[in-house]
Design an enzyme around this catalytic site. Sequence first.
Site, short mmCIF file in Angstrom:
data_model
loop_
_atom_site.label_atom_id
_atom_site.label_comp_id
_atom_site.label_asym_id
_atom_site.label_seq_id
_atom_site.Cartn_x
_atom_site.Cartn_y
_atom_site.Cartn_z
N ASP A 273 25.60 9.71 47.49
CA ASP A 273 25.74 8.59 47.07
C ASP A 273 26.16 8.76 45.44
OD1 ASP A 273 22.75 9.34 47.19
OD2 ASP A 273 22.89 7.71 45.64
N GLU B 233 19.74 8.39 46.68
CA GLU B 233 19.08 9.13 45.53
C GLU B 233 19.17 8.22 44.25
OE1 GLU B 233 18.29 11.71 42.12
OE2 GLU B 233 20.16 10.55 42.72
#
Length: 553
Positions: A149, A216
């Site tokens: 991400d 994250e």
Amino acid sequence: MMQSFETRIVGFIVVGFFIVFSVFWSFPEESGAAVKCPETKPHRPSNFDSHKATLSKILHSKEFRNASVMKLQAAIRTRTEVYDDDPISVEEDLTYWSKFEKFEQLLKSTFPLFYSKTTLHKVNYHGLVYIWEGSDLYLKPLVLMAHQDTVPVSNITLSQWEHDPFSGDYDGENVYGRGIADCKDQLIGLLEAAEELINNGFSPRRTIIYSFGFDEEVGGPRNKNAEWLEAKYGKDSMYAILDEGGVNLDTIQGVKMSVPGTAEKGYMDLKIILETPGGHSSIPPKHTSIGMIGEMIVELERTEFPTYFTEKNPAFWEYVCVAEHSPDMDSSVKKSILSAGHNQKANEVARKYIDVDLGKGFVVKSTRALDIITGGVKANALPEYVELTVNVRIAMEETVDTVTRRVLATIEPVIDRYHLGLALDLDGRQEIKPRKPAGNCLVKVVQAVPPAPLTPTRGNHWNIFAGTIHHVYEDLVAPDSTGLIVAPGIGSGNTDTKYYWNLTEHIYRYRPGLLPGVYSKEHGINEYIPMDSHLHLIAFYYEYILSVDETDD
């Protein structure tokens, strides 16, 4: 007369002895020796010569470089932004999270050799755990991490981007795009290194696990990879874990440094919530809830957290190494840093130097950032509810509880001034001051993670890891160069490694390359990496895997 003189001499000696003894006894910390920078030597695998041509290709081949650029560009163009208000449950909106299915399909089509040698396990739909089975199942696996991400790009800033943030533009030197520095280059580089190892006939003795989370950048609440690994392999089951982080190739006070993170500060989000009776704005009290919380803000920003310079913080050794090797640092500061472990006055000088003179206070103390404030609903209605969000990064020497209590102590004079009630919500609600008609304040800890355990920086694990950094940057990238200092450091941010503490004590937060992340504008406008930096990353992981594979636990 003679006897009297001798008696006086003996008396002087006795008194002198007691004075010396008293001084020594009163200041035991003054008697220690100055500390030394831990030394590491270059390390290369014993079969280096058979891989030398491949490493040279990675670093110098134009054809390899251009192919690698295209892989990075494809990763950037496959958008994987996440937001703070994303649904916590993936099942809640499978369509929204399907962007990670597209990213995984990109990896599958880009790295067929890697897929042919590994088994993919999807954890909580989009957590990717690839297992490259080794021939010796008694050896603990090596875990290599990154995250899929990225943070979003604000539409307001699009006009300030010199390159479209999702184009992956390459100008012959740098690759640009959201997530290239944090940390799609690391994820792609790990798989590139694996495919080059396979191409060169490598088959691992030690199992290698690749673990890629998908949230994250919003704290990782959906990341179940570590839980899955612990259920499969058990606690303390991994040889070592490498994830993003650390500072590579920075010059600090004239010293060329590589500073991998061997610990992370703790993390805490807390809310200060103030509720008051409200009413009509035409007849306001002297201070509304916004005014009261404004005074709390002033106190929170005025009150500094205490500084520490101890061996509990790996940055202690970073600055010891700087002091020992710096050609620029004032000699008196050098002496203070090297004596700070046993001399309180020297410790004060060292802390002040790092905090004030260098402006690196975040390394030696807890920090707080006042990030969000909301309150009020209408111009002619007094605000009944005001909420302030504070983000805290907790020093290695402190705890969630000590930091929370310090925040309470800081705002308590404002609470008393306006006769407010006060409560704390930390693992359950606790009333600090009884509820009051004038209003009530709640300090609520939303989420908290304590400081990470220290990674050992003595022994074979560290010697291979730090030694590989030396060899790649002193012998491969810049042949015959010397003078690089590899020292442990503290991560001021937080990574997915916080979920992996049970699996090994050997956790390294390190991204090889030419620039620290902040210089690459990660999370910012015009994020980029030098392409050379990416090639260094591939070479590092290629060589590190070889070295770890030939060592025993």
